[in-house]
Write a protein that holds these residues in place. Structure first.
Motif, mmCIF file in Angstrom:
data_model
loop_
_atom_site.group_PDB
_atom_site.id
_atom_site.type_symbol
_atom_site.label_atom_id
_atom_site.label_comp_id
_atom_site.label_asym_id
_atom_site.label_seq_id
_atom_site.Cartn_x
_atom_site.Cartn_y
_atom_site.Cartn_z
ATOM 1 N N GLU A 1 0.828 -1.204 0.000
ATOM 2 C CA GLU A 1 0.000 0.000 0.000
ATOM 3 C C GLU A 1 0.863 1.255 0.000
ATOM 4 N N VAL A 2 1.920 1.256 0.804
ATOM 5 C CA VAL A 2 2.808 2.417 0.855
ATOM 6 C C VAL A 2 3.480 2.626 -0.499
ATOM 7 N N LEU A 3 3.978 1.538 -1.089
ATOM 8 C CA LEU A 3 4.656 1.653 -2.378
ATOM 9 C C LEU A 3 3.693 2.129 -3.455
ATOM 10 N N ARG A 4 2.486 1.584 -3.469
ATOM 11 C CA ARG A 4 1.526 1.994 -4.493
ATOM 12 C C ARG A 4 1.158 3.465 -4.323
ATOM 13 N N ALA A 5 1.035 3.912 -3.081
ATOM 14 C CA ALA A 5 0.726 5.330 -2.846
ATOM 15 C C ALA A 5 1.867 6.217 -3.333
ATOM 16 N N ARG A 6 3.104 5.825 -3.068
ATOM 17 C CA ARG A 6 4.249 6.627 -3.505
ATOM 18 C C ARG A 6 4.327 6.662 -5.038
ATOM 19 N N ILE A 7 4.107 5.523 -5.669
ATOM 20 C CA ILE A 7 4.131 5.478 -7.132
ATOM 21 C C ILE A 7 2.997 6.334 -7.707
ATOM 22 N N SER A 8 1.834 6.301 -7.045
ATOM 23 C CA SER A 8 0.695 7.089 -7.499
ATOM 24 C C SER A 8 0.989 8.581 -7.440
ATOM 25 N N LEU A 9 1.789 8.980 -6.458
ATOM 26 C CA LEU A 9 2.166 10.391 -6.363
ATOM 27 C C LEU A 9 3.175 10.786 -7.430
ATOM 28 N N ALA A 10 3.927 9.816 -7.938
ATOM 29 C CA ALA A 10 5.012 10.115 -8.877
ATOM 30 C C ALA A 10 4.624 9.938 -10.330
ATOM 31 N N LEU A 11 3.613 9.101 -10.624
ATOM 32 C CA LEU A 11 3.301 8.741 -12.003
ATOM 33 C C LEU A 11 1.820 8.906 -12.287
ATOM 34 N N PRO A 12 1.448 9.071 -13.556
ATOM 35 C CA PRO A 12 0.024 9.044 -13.923
ATOM 36 C C PRO A 12 -0.538 7.633 -13.769
ATOM 37 N N PRO A 13 -1.865 7.489 -13.628
ATOM 38 C CA PRO A 13 -2.471 6.182 -13.342
ATOM 39 C C PRO A 13 -2.111 5.088 -14.329
ATOM 40 N N GLU A 14 -2.028 5.412 -15.630
ATOM 41 C CA GLU A 14 -1.744 4.353 -16.602
ATOM 42 C C GLU A 14 -0.333 3.802 -16.437
ATOM 43 N N ARG A 15 0.580 4.614 -15.967
ATOM 44 C CA ARG A 15 1.943 4.128 -15.749
ATOM 45 C C ARG A 15 2.050 3.374 -14.419
ATOM 46 N N VAL A 16 1.207 3.698 -13.453
ATOM 47 C CA VAL A 16 1.165 2.921 -12.212
ATOM 48 C C VAL A 16 0.771 1.489 -12.520
ATOM 49 N N ARG A 17 -0.186 1.312 -13.443
ATOM 50 C CA ARG A 17 -0.623 -0.041 -13.801
ATOM 51 C C ARG A 17 0.477 -0.832 -14.506
ATOM 52 N N ASP A 18 1.447 -0.128 -15.096
ATOM 53 C CA ASP A 18 2.571 -0.817 -15.723
ATOM 54 C C ASP A 18 3.535 -1.366 -14.675
ATOM 55 N N ILE A 19 3.971 -0.492 -13.799
ATOM 56 C CA ILE A 19 5.030 -0.878 -12.863
ATOM 57 C C ILE A 19 4.493 -1.726 -11.714
ATOM 58 N N LEU A 20 3.193 -1.600 -11.429
ATOM 59 C CA LEU A 20 2.534 -2.456 -10.437
ATOM 60 C C LEU A 20 1.348 -3.144 -11.113
ATOM 61 N N PRO A 21 1.621 -4.043 -12.040
ATOM 62 C CA PRO A 21 0.534 -4.645 -12.826
ATOM 63 C C PRO A 21 -0.285 -5.636 -12.019
ATOM 64 N N GLU A 22 -1.486 -5.865 -12.508
ATOM 65 C CA GLU A 22 -2.355 -6.844 -11.875
ATOM 66 C C GLU A 22 -1.997 -8.245 -12.351
ATOM 67 N N ALA A 23 -2.229 -9.227 -11.503
ATOM 68 C CA ALA A 23 -2.111 -10.610 -11.950
ATOM 69 C C ALA A 23 -3.152 -10.851 -13.038
ATOM 70 N N PRO A 24 -2.830 -11.640 -14.049
ATOM 71 C CA PRO A 24 -3.782 -11.884 -15.133
ATOM 72 C C PRO A 24 -5.125 -12.368 -14.597
ATOM 73 N N GLY A 25 -6.191 -11.873 -15.190
ATOM 74 C CA GLY A 25 -7.528 -12.252 -14.757
ATOM 75 C C GLY A 25 -8.492 -11.105 -15.000
ATOM 76 N N THR A 26 -9.612 -11.137 -14.327
ATOM 77 C CA THR A 26 -10.635 -10.112 -14.500
ATOM 78 C C THR A 26 -10.078 -8.735 -14.199
#
Length: 827
Positions: free
Chosen positions: A195-220
């Motif tokens: 949660e801390v890492l995702r919050a820090r990344i969210s402050l540094a990058l736009p949302p679409e780039r957050v999904r790149d560096i912290l991608p979801e496991a394949p699925g829905t």
């Protein structure tokens, strides 16, 4: 001159003799604590004679006439072989390391005191079943009986480490065992850090780039998350790059790079077994230490014999089998932690905002004693959501606005924790249904339980899963405002909601920390999982055979093919294969061509004897560094191992992810092929400087050494080489025989985390079942059993797992007899 030389020679010889005498004395006193496994002891606390048979591998087979006597015997042998380790576990959980080690462990003690584990463990005792309480009391009596024998017989203080540190030992208590399960929960939980890492990344990058560096496991797909700056008012985006991680310490069970654990377990029904019985394999992955965190033991209980892996300090076989049922554990990755941002009252910092207005913190002071320094007094504060964690821990200062504090909601912070009930009851279960029933009592850490009786197999997640509101602002994925009612937990989902599979139609079950369920929020289990690659390799191996054997399960457990390498190399190198022009020998281009030629012929096997795994791993590390450093700056340090899903997204250009290949600070537009070539040159330069220019002579095992370090003495300049174990190993980050690389330090390729216990149970012939641990049974560095199992483990060998008393006695390495002390028992 001759007289001077003569006297100098005499002084030199005298010094050598003195040194020799000193070494002999040190060895003598240190070796006094090696237990005599053929001893007999008259002890208070046993009701009838207890026989402890040590087999040739020093595995104790404990035969008591009552369950209490057997648990007494387990406590006795745990203390004989691992007393120092047990006391370090206890001190860590209690937040009392600094009493021995001074200021170096002060931040660890500070954090553990704030979790208040020990008070919660003490409060949980009354919620346990009477049978569990009796087991805990008998086990504690056994531990204390050995401590008394050490004091009575001057047995080297019980462990050589006590000659270097304060030898006073408080008696073992039932709560000491309960608190160790909470310490395991801390080792196996990671959502707070995420949660801390995702919050820090969210402050540094736009949302679409957050999904790149912290991608979801394949699925829905996932509902889009709000930006953290919009979620928590007052946060400064520059804070994302501020602060630093908690300094790592060898004794720390936590830290910025602490792992949630990993593990493998799979089972086959009789229809998929060549011998017509069920099969079960399990290898839980933890940080390597010397001695291992695992200890092998067999107990004779009223319900029958049980054998497998125990953790010193806990009176239960946590993974193993009895005559009817086998069970294995894997980390579930359930999201059982939420970080809550609490707003302080600007007029009274002793209060925080709740949905019902401002309320005072629950506060109390505690004193941490510090060796060679003044005591430190800290104030513990709790909100309705949980303990307040200071900004200095987990980089919380980077995500906490001024005028706010962070609190932790976590299932492990329960004062009615009945997890020990489940551990004790599981040993007596005789079939899958009884095993699942035993798991209902488990609270934390949430685990996946894989079961196999003689006819059936099953998978069951055990542990409490939080119930969140559908309107939760961050879905539990980012720190969320605690004063908003929708962000607060609404109890737990209940055991019926935990994922379960019984008797699958295909006859096979497996878990490698992969996604196990895809329910929509808020009935989800987690959005973050521990594996997306190993499960693909497991499915391939299992589907390659119609029926399986003990040997095929062992083969899968020891498989070293990297699915990550098989995915990434064709993508990253697709424009580089066989495209390099001829170049002078010894040039950068010639070295690059030779490396690419080797990788083109490679099948992804992370063998310790090959250079290709080293080239591949160094290349992917260098490539990820080039892709993210320009955009993340210091935050790039948080991604110290290659992230397969991220690199795959970039080189497939998923949702425009190829933009990461362009360096934002330059006017030119760099493409992914250029970055791949440059990264390969970076990697080859690093490896050449370290291993020389003969590429074919490089060995993965020279870099990928398993580092089994003594947590306390491992850094000592003279003692480190004696107490630390090093082994050349195969495997890697995404292989079934996982050997996780460190990612940091002088050797980022060293193997620090893997299957310290391996077991394969065959219910067609139960006594042909096998197991192994990564070091030896003894925690004493001078014992021959300190590392005697380590070489077998390194070579992928196992030892038998028998419940036959006569087989154990036939190969006895020693027999210890515990008798009731009639003088003490007499009124």
């Amino acid at each position: 001159m001759g007289r001077i030389l003569k006297w100098m020679f005499r002084l030199f010889v005298g010094a050598l003799i003195s040194l020799g005498v000193a070494l002999v004395l040190v060895y003598y006193f240190a070796s006094r604590s090696i237990p005599d496994y053929d001893g007999s002891y008259a002890l208070a606390g046993v009701s009838a004679p207890v026989e402890i048979v040590r087999d040739t591998h020093n595995i104790p087979h404990i035969f008591g006439q009552t369950d209490a006597d057997s648990f007494f015997g387990l406590g006795f042998v745990h203390a004989q072989d691992r007393l120092w380790q047990m006391l370090m576990f206890r001190r860590t959980a209690q937040g009392r390391l600094s009493e021995l080690f001074g200021a170096r462990t002060l931040q660890i003690d500070d954090l553990l005191r704030r979790f208040d584990f020990y008070r919660l463990a003490q409060a949980s005792i009354d919620d346990l079943r009477p049978e569990t309480q009796a087991a805990l009391e008998a086990y504690a009596a056994g531990v204390n009986a050995w401590i008394a024998e050490v004091n009575k017989g001057a047995l080297g203080r019980g462990a050589p480490e006590f000659f270097l540190f304060e030898p006073e030992i408080a008696p073992w208590q039932p709560a000491d065992s309960v608190v160790l399960i909470k310490l395991m929960a801390l080792q196996l939980s990671w959502h707070l850090q995420t949660e801390v890492l995702r919050a820090r990344i969210s402050l540094a990058l736009p949302p679409e780039r957050v999904r790149d560096i912290l991608p979801e496991a394949p699925g829905t797909g996932l509902i889009d998350l709000p930006e953290y700056a919009a979620l928590v008012p007052g946060i400064d985006r520059r804070q994302a790059f501020a602060g630093g991680p908690l300094p790592l310490d060898p004794l720390s069970p936590v830290g910025p790079r602490a792992l949630a654990g990993a593990s493998n377990a799979w089972a086959a029904a009789p229809s998929r077994s060549a011998a017509g019985g069920t099969l079960l394999a399990n290898d839980p992955h933890l940080e390597f230490t010397a001695p291992s965190q695992w200890y092998l033991a067999r107990l004779d209980l009223g319900a029958g014999g049980v054998i497998g892996g125990t953790v010193p300090g806990i009176p239960a076989v946590l993974t193993g089998r009895n005559a009817f049922l086998g069970w294995g554990l894997t980390s579930s990755y359930a999201d059982d932690q939420d970080l809550v941002i609490e707003q302080l009252n600007p007029d009274n910092p002793g209060e925080y905002l709740t949905p019902d207005g401002f309320k005072p913190f629950e506060s109390r002071r505690t004193v941490i004693e510090v060796a060679d320094a003044a005591p430190v007094t800290i104030t513990l504060r709790w909100t309705e959501n949980g303990p307040v964690i200071p900004r200095t821990h987990y980089n919380l200062g980077a995500v906490t606005p001024e005028g706010h504090v962070a609190a932790l909601k976590w299932t492990a912070l329960s004062d009615a924790d009945t997890s020990m009930d489940a551990a004790i009851a599981l040993m007596a279960a005789r079939n899958v249904d009884e095993g699942i029933k035993a798991g209902r009592s488990f609270v934390a850490p949430a685990q996946n339980l894989t079961l196999a009786d003689r006819e059936r197999i099953a998978f069951q997640t055990v542990g409490a899963l939080p119930r969140r509101a559908a309107a939760h602002q961050s879905l539990g994925r980012l720190p969320a405002p605690g004063w908003r009612v929708q962000n607060r937990w609404q109890g737990t989902l209940g055991f019926v909601a935990n994922p379960q599979v019984i008797d699958p139609p295909g006859g096979l079950l497996g878990n490698t920390n992969n996604k196990v369920i895809d329910r929509p929020f808020p009935l989800h289990m987690s959005f973050d999982w521990g594996d997306t690659q190993r499960i693909q390799r497991w499915e391939r191996l299992m589907s390659a055979r119609q029926v399986h054997t003990r040997e095929s399960f062992i083969e899968a457990q020891l498989d070293t093919v990297s699915q990550g390498a098989r995915v990434l190399l064709p993508l990253v190198a697709r424009e580089l294969w066989f495209s390099e022009e001829a170049a002078p020998e010894g040039s950068e281009a010639a070295l690059r061509r030779r490396a690419l030629d080797l990788l083109a012929e490679w099948n992804g096997e992370m063998s310790e004897h090959l250079p290709e795994p080293l080239i591949y791993t160094a290349w992917m590390r260098a490539l990820q560094e080039r892709l993210i450093r320009d955009e993340l700056g210091p935050l790039a340090d948080e991604f110290d191992r290659p992230q397969v899903l991220f690199l795959e997204r970039v080189f497939r250009d998923v949702d425009g992810a190829a933009v990461w290949c362009d360096v934002v600070q330059t006017s030119a537009v760099e493409d992914c092929t250029l970055q791949a070539r440059r990264a390969l040159d970076d990697a080859l330069l690093e490896l050449t400087e370290r291993f020389g220019s003969a590429v074919e002579g490089w060995r993965w095992g020279d870099a990928h050494q398993a580092t089994h370090d003594h947590p306390v003495l491992g850094d000592a300049p003279f003692l480190g080489p004696i107490v630390n174990l090093r082994q050349s190993t195969s495997g890697g980050d995404t292989t079934l025989m996982r050997g996780l690389t460190a990612g940091t330090g002088a050797n980022p390729y060293r193997n620090t985390h893997g299957g310290g216990y391996r077991g394969v149970y065959d219910f067609a012939d139960p006594d042909s079942s096998v197991f192994i641990i990564s070091t030896g049974q003894s925690g004493h560095p001078l014992s021959r059993h300190y590392d005697d199992l380590g070489e077998l483990w390194r070579r992928g060998e196992y030892i038998p797992m028998t419940l036959d008393p006569e087989l154990a006695r036939a190969g006895a390495n020693g027999v210890t007899l515990l008798y009731p002390d009639l003088a003490v028992a007499r009124p």
